[in-house]
Design an enzyme around this catalytic site. Structure first.
Site, PDB file in Angstrom:
ATOM      1  N   GLY A   1      26.646  26.553  15.068  1.00 19.90           N
ATOM      2  CA  GLY A   1      25.542  25.607  14.238  1.00 19.90           C
ATOM      3  C   GLY A   1      25.683  24.513  13.337  1.00 19.90           C
ATOM      4  O   GLY A   1      26.773  24.892  12.971  1.00 19.90           O
ATOM      5  N   ASN A   2      24.511  24.605  13.175  1.00 20.04           N
ATOM      6  CA  ASN A   2      24.557  24.207  11.146  1.00 20.04           C
ATOM      7  C   ASN A   2      23.116  24.591   9.986  1.00 20.04           C
ATOM      8  O   ASN A   2      22.207  25.449  11.744  1.00 20.04           O
ATOM      9  CB  ASN A   2      24.363  22.192  11.696  1.00 20.04           C
ATOM     10  CG  ASN A   2      23.011  21.943  11.666  1.00 20.04           C
ATOM     11  OD1 ASN A   2      22.404  21.885  11.673  1.00 20.04           O
ATOM     12  ND2 ASN A   2      23.219  21.552  13.297  1.00 20.04           N
TER      13      ASN A   2
END
Ligand code: CTP
Length: 409
Positions: free
Chosen positions: A220-221
């Site tokens: 993810g980020n």
């Protein structure tokens, strides 16, 4: 805002509550109670459908006035004719506004008491839509919503969440408290906001995407989604019909925005294209550029000292949208850069054939991904504009100003 501030300007106001035929009609009872508590005088009109869910007597008990149910009631017409009732109202609120009722209002029908009242009144109308999420997202309903907004009708909700039929999505009636707030302060403020996006469909992507590695882990980020949500909220306030495609974030759905929740880049890609055609696309999501070639069916066990992931490119949603042949008026991308901001941003503007790109520098204190503040610069073919550091909600309003300018350029 305190409770009393929120409802202060409803005291002494004459509010006509029109109840449509949906399961959420029961929440209109609470709405009437809250309006009375705020000091408003309330009369209620119900459609035939609404009476299948809640009785006129319940509303009568709460409003303290006879509930109006039909155009053809001689006694009620003698006491106060429907035109008089339409004139009596300082405000009209329709809750729940069903797909059918929205369609009838959009087409100016006068085939029952509620539709006739809405046609006959000159009071500001607020609608609180509630329906199945597929009905809400249907192009017919989107078009009706755009027509109603264009005429200056205010919209509150629908909210996202579980629906009566066991599905989940945008379609829940706004809470009575939100409707009261929209009717009072918010309505008055909204009236001063230029409706310069009225009649336009806007699709906004926001938040990160999560690419599953196995059933418990993902790539993810750090995108919070705040900028995209603020842009969606701002566009809706300016009168646009907004669809917000949201990655996994913990943010409330902005008022009047249709939200579609997704997890991965592939899901976001599908949801964005399902929301088209649109007039404006704003790609504010931090879409993963790579995803596991094949997510593991079972939890990956640690076996060796190192682990190499086999990742493949995700579709570039923004570039694909910009390459559409159908008539999008404006495609706006975002770029988060740690260095050489202007150069990289302009490169992306050209490579993805965008109308505009909004770049911000990440990796600095008090700005970027998780912050409420940001500074950014928008670039287009022959111009640029810098936005000084400000709350994201303010930046969103300023960005929408620029988008309106570029649309009219
Ligand atoms: N974007 C997209 N689909 C992707 C990747 C990005 O729609 N698969 C969009 C984002 O929503 C954003 C813009 O493209 O509007 C960001 O551009 P991109 O080139 O992907 O930025 P970075 O990932 O930061 O690129 P790079 O790593 O090359 O700097």
């Amino acid at each position: 805002m305190s409770g009393s501030d929120k409802t202060r300007d409803l005291a002494g106001q004459r509010v006509l509550v029109c109840v449509g035929g949906g399961i959420a009609a029961y929440k209109a009872l609470e709405l009437v109670r809250r309006l009375r508590d705020a000091g408003a005088e309330v009369q209620v009109a119900m459609t035939a459908g609404a009476q299948q869910f809640v009785t006129p007597l319940s509303f009568q008990a709460l409003s303290g006035q006879p509930t109006r149910t039909t155009l053809w009631d001689g006694a009620a017409e003698q006491a106060m004719g429907h035109i008089e009732l339409a004139r009596w109202a300082d405000r009209v609120v329709i809750a729940p506004a069903t797909a059918d009722l929205m369609a009838r209002l959009a087409h100016g029908l006068a085939d029952d008491l509620v539709a006739t009242l809405c046609l006959a009144t000159t009071a500001p109308i607020l609608i609180a839509p509630a329906m199945n999420h597929r009905m809400w997202q249907h192009p017919a309903t989107r078009a009706n919503l755009a027509t109603l907004r264009e005429r200056g009708i205010q919209v509150v909700g629908p909210n996202d969440g579980p629906l009566a039929e066991g599905e989940s999505g945008p379609g829940r009636l706004a809470e009575p408290e939100e409707i009261v707030a929209a009717l009072s302060g918010a309505t008055l403020r909204a009236a001063t906001v230029p409706q310069d996006l009225a009649g336009l469909n806007v699709v906004v992507s926001a938040g990160p995407t999560y690419e599953d590695l196995d059933p418990v882990r993902y790539l993810g980020n750090r995108s919070s989604g705040k900028m995209g949500f603020a842009v969606a909220a701002s566009a809706a306030r300016r009168g646009a019909s907004v669809t917000l495609i949201a990655g996994p974030v913990q943010l409330a759905t902005p008022t009047g925005v249709a939200r579609v929740d997704v997890r991965s880049a592939a899901q976001m890609h599908r949801a964005v294209f399902a929301a088209l055609p649109a007039d404006i696309y704003i790609g504010a999501a931090a879409v993963a550029d790579y995803t596991p070639r094949e997510p593991a069916a079972n939890k990956i066990k640690k076996s060796s000292e190192s682990l190499a992931l086999d990742l493949v490119r995700t579709p570039d949603i923004l570039a694909e949208v910009a390459a559409q042949t159908q008539a999008l008026k404006l495609v706006v991308g975002f770029a988060a850069e740690t260095n050489n901001v202007a150069e990289y941003a302009r490169r992306k503007l050209e490579a993805k054939r965008l109308d505009m790109i909004v770049a911000n520098r990440v990796g600095i204190a008090d700005g970027g991904f998780e912050s409420d503040q940001n500074a950014m610069t928008a670039y287009w073919k022959d111009g640029e504009r810098s936005f000084a550091s400000a709350p994201k909600t303010q930046l969103a309003d300023e960005l929408i100003d620029l988008i309106v300018e570029r649309l009219n350029a």
